[in-house]
Design an enzyme around this catalytic site. Structure first.
Site, short mmCIF file in Angstrom:
data_model
loop_
_atom_site.label_atom_id
_atom_site.label_comp_id
_atom_site.label_asym_id
_atom_site.label_seq_id
_atom_site.Cartn_x
_atom_site.Cartn_y
_atom_site.Cartn_z
CB THR A 142 0.78 5.40 2.09
OG1 THR A 142 1.34 4.53 2.94
CG2 THR A 142 0.91 5.41 0.58
CE LYS A 168 4.53 3.62 1.79
NZ LYS A 168 3.48 2.62 1.94
CB THR A 179 2.85 -1.76 2.50
OG1 THR A 179 2.07 -2.64 1.61
CG2 THR A 179 2.80 -0.53 1.51
CD GLU A 265 -0.89 1.61 8.66
OE1 GLU A 265 -0.91 2.06 7.56
OE2 GLU A 265 -1.55 0.63 9.01
CG ASN A 392 -5.17 -0.23 8.87
OD1 ASN A 392 -4.75 -0.34 7.61
ND2 ASN A 392 -4.17 -0.05 9.87
CB SER A 397 -13.24 7.37 4.26
OG SER A 397 -12.20 7.57 5.58
#
Length: 397
Positions: A142, A168, A179, A265, A392, A397
């Site tokens: 992702t 992942k 996650t 991230e 995030n 979007s």
């Protein structure tokens, strides 16, 4: 990345908006022993609910996983979508529905389009190959910056055995279970109860020791399948061969876990936080996670700022919350090999300058000794900078 007895593929099913491959298929030559560990989040995603039922048989033929849609908080319709994916995969492979384990990752609240999965399945099956596991690793990403794979080769009963994994995870990462999706594959000949014992050890020493942002996903799933091609003598948890096997599974999970944190991230640093001198391991664990989850500490990591007051005060406050002792005059703090605090006293500006240089490295360790006992614990965490907000804030979007 190849594991004898397994094939993989990654194809575009149209679930993602960006045109990337978003459907992974992993198959064994026949139904094989399987075990799994799943999210502790009570908002359990539909594919997790289905997978937890299917895995009770202890046998699986395939894993079908998509990115771009978590299929979580989607009610009975989500469960039916996950079941439909299993039915279609089973029909195509000629196996039982309960021998297919579904996994999803992506935006929560969106219902998985099972029709798109069904339409992409023929291509996924046609594309299956022994080298296709790397494509599968890419299809489940992702916000990941890179696919994550790891591999070990061991010997059991004189037979060579492969243990490999793909995963992942870059955000919504914390213990219980990180996650993340992680699939461990081995050609070892081993039954499901022994697989589960090894997996639970590995999760405890790997995925349950990491944190990026302190959030636990609705979809966390870690599966292990054993194809049996190695033809080694079957062993159980009580046999010496178990330790060899479990160690390989642990190392693969630890490699994948470290990649997740390194790929956190917006992160630029991987930090190992080690708490020693604790009266018990649970207290040490709580101290590690207090620092690893603290936004003040994580932004100090991002700024390469040896602001030791943040680290120590976070530990002190957590001790108070737990009703546990904290004695400043017993505290030692080091980053890398440089000591910042000795018996609760700052070691000076020169030491701080050296630590600032250490904190510019991609990876380093923060070591806090509490001076209260002999127990210890460690975790892996990342820093937190502007990129995390950007990723995030724009995620949907």
């Amino acid at each position: 990345m190849a594991v004898p007895g397994f094939s993989g593929s990654g194809v575009f099913a149209g679930i993602r908006k960006d045109g990337r491959e978003d459907l992974a298929l992993i198959t064994a030559e026949k139904p094989v022993p399987v075990a799994g560990v799943f999210t502790q989040n009570p908002l359990t995603a539909a594919p997790v609910q289905v997978a937890k039922k299917h895995i009770l048989s202890g046998r699986a033929r395939a894993i079908i996983a998509n990115s771009g849609c978590a299929n979580a908080a989607t009610g009975q319709a989500g469960v039916e979508a996950a079941q439909s994916c299993c039915q279609k995969t089973a029909q195509a492979l000629g196996c039982l529905e309960q021998e297919v384990l579904p996994c999803s990752t992506g935006v929560i609240g969106q219902l998985l389009d099972a029709e798109k999965i069904g339409q992409a399945l023929p291509q996924a099956i046609e594309s299956l190959s022994s080298q296709g596991l790397s494509r599968a690793a890419g299809a489940i990403m992702t916000t990941d910056a890179f696919p994550k794979t790891a591999r070990r080769e061991i010997t059991i009963g004189g037979r060579p055995v492969v243990v490999a994994g793909l995963a992942k995870g870059a955000g919504m990462i914390r213990p219980d279970m990180a996650t993340m999706l992680a699939f461990i594959l081995t050609d070892a000949k081993v039954e499901a109860p022994t697989l589960e014992a090894a997996l639970r050890k590995a999760v405890g020493w790997g995925f349950n020791r990491i944190s990026v942002d302190g959030d636990t996903s609705t979809n966390d799933t870690c599966l292990i399948m054993a194809g049996g091609r190695a033809e080694n003598p079957v062993f159980t948890e009580d046999d010496p061969e178990f330790d060899t096997f479990a160690c390989a599974v642990i190392e693969v999970c630890q490699d994948l876990a470290a990649m997740m944190v390194a790929d956190g991230e917006g992160s630029g640093h991987l930090i190992r936080i080690r708490a020693t001198g604790a009266p018990d391991q649970e207290f040490a664990r709580q101290i590690c996670y207090a620092i690893g989850h603290s936004l003040l500490c994580k932004t100090a990591f991002a700024g390469c700022d040896p602001n030791w007051g943040r680290f120590v005060s976070t530990a002190a406050l957590q001790s108070q919350r737990l009703g546990r002792p904290f004695y400043t005059d017993k505290i030692h703090l080091a980053i890398g090999n440089e000591i910042l605090l000795e018996k609760g006293v700052w070691t000076g500006p020169k030491a701080e300058e050296k630590v600032a240089r250490v904190m510019k490295q991609d990876r380093y360790e923060l070591h806090l000794d509490l001076g209260l006992g002999e127990e210890s614990f460690w975790i892996l965490t990342s820093d937190l900078d502007h990129k995390y907000i950007e990723i995030n804030a724009d995620y949907r979007s």
